[in-house]
Design an enzyme around this catalytic site. Structure first.
Site, mmCIF file in Angstrom:
data_model
loop_
_atom_site.group_PDB
_atom_site.id
_atom_site.type_symbol
_atom_site.label_atom_id
_atom_site.label_comp_id
_atom_site.label_asym_id
_atom_site.label_seq_id
_atom_site.Cartn_x
_atom_site.Cartn_y
_atom_site.Cartn_z
ATOM 1 N N HIS A 48 10.241 -27.729 -41.012
ATOM 2 C CA HIS A 48 11.616 -27.721 -40.517
ATOM 3 C C HIS A 48 11.904 -26.357 -39.910
ATOM 4 C CE1 HIS A 48 12.793 -31.378 -42.527
ATOM 5 N NE2 HIS A 48 12.830 -30.872 -43.742
ATOM 6 N N HIS B 86 7.190 -31.955 -47.881
ATOM 7 C CA HIS B 86 6.466 -32.837 -46.962
ATOM 8 C C HIS B 86 5.564 -31.994 -46.081
ATOM 9 C CE1 HIS B 86 9.952 -31.374 -44.834
ATOM 10 N NE2 HIS B 86 10.757 -32.095 -45.590
ATOM 11 N N HIS C 297 12.044 -27.589 -51.053
ATOM 12 C CA HIS C 297 13.259 -27.018 -50.456
ATOM 13 C C HIS C 297 14.484 -27.848 -50.806
ATOM 14 C CE1 HIS C 297 11.476 -29.751 -47.490
ATOM 15 N NE2 HIS C 297 12.704 -29.984 -47.037
ATOM 16 N N CYS D 242 18.616 -28.908 -37.665
ATOM 17 C CA CYS D 242 17.254 -28.977 -38.205
ATOM 18 C C CYS D 242 16.369 -29.677 -37.185
ATOM 19 C CB CYS D 242 17.258 -29.750 -39.521
ATOM 20 S SG CYS D 242 15.612 -29.951 -40.229
ATOM 21 N N GLU E 6 12.890 -31.718 -52.084
ATOM 22 C CA GLU E 6 11.757 -32.470 -51.538
ATOM 23 C C GLU E 6 10.741 -31.529 -50.908
ATOM 24 O OE1 GLU E 6 13.739 -34.799 -48.447
ATOM 25 O OE2 GLU E 6 13.390 -33.184 -47.003
HETATM 26 MN MN MN Z 1 12.986 -31.751 -45.758
#
Ligand code: MN
Length: 148
Positions: free
Chosen positions: A68, A64, A102, A116, A62
């Site tokens: 992170h 975004h 990732h 995370c 994914e």
């Molecule tokens: Mn992610």
């Protein structure tokens, strides 16, 4: 409300912290991942989660807008960030920049667990469409690594 101290009660489990599904089944591809929300604070605007993959498990491929900050805690595996694939082990640090593809994969014979940190308010992860997948797969190492 719980107090300031949350003891580890078992291996990578904490007092008053529920063991959750990684994501809702069927919403995105993943395998054998659990999620625990360890900390969230409106004042800080962040959430700290602990994810763990069973041996052979993987997170969703994914990307975004939100970033992170990942710190590996347990086990071993590999991680794709952009076009790089690196081995990871405790206490490696991985930074995932905005809109960077990732995916984490546990080794076949070991779990992989990591902390995370994310924004409490964040955009929804995007899954790769056919075009993005084709672009990722132009790199043979990435093609061999990714799991859907
Ligand atoms: Mn992610």
């Amino acid at each position: 409300m719980t107090g300031p101290f949350r003891r580890q009660t078992d291996r990578m489990r904490w007092q008053d912290v529920d063991l959750l599904a990684y994501k809702q089944q069927g919403t995105a591809p993943f395998r054998d991942v659990t999620r625990q929300v360890l900390f969230e604070s409106p004042a800080l605007g962040c959430q700290l989660r602990y994810f763990e993959m069973a041996p052979g498990g993987h997170t969703t491929l994914e990307r975004h807008e939100h970033v992170h900050a990942v710190v590996v805690q347990h086990g071993r595996g590999r991680c794709l960030v952009g076009t790089r694939i690196e081995r990871v082990a405790p206490f490696d640090l991985v930074e995932i920049a905005p809109l960077t593809w990732h995916q984490f994969r546990a080794d076949d014979d070991a779990p992989l667990g990591f902390l995370c940190m994310v924004n409490a308010t964040r955009d929804r992860p995007q899954l790769p469409d056919a075009e993005a997948l084709a672009a990722l797969r132009r790199d043979p190492a990435v093609a061999a690594f990714i799991r859907l």
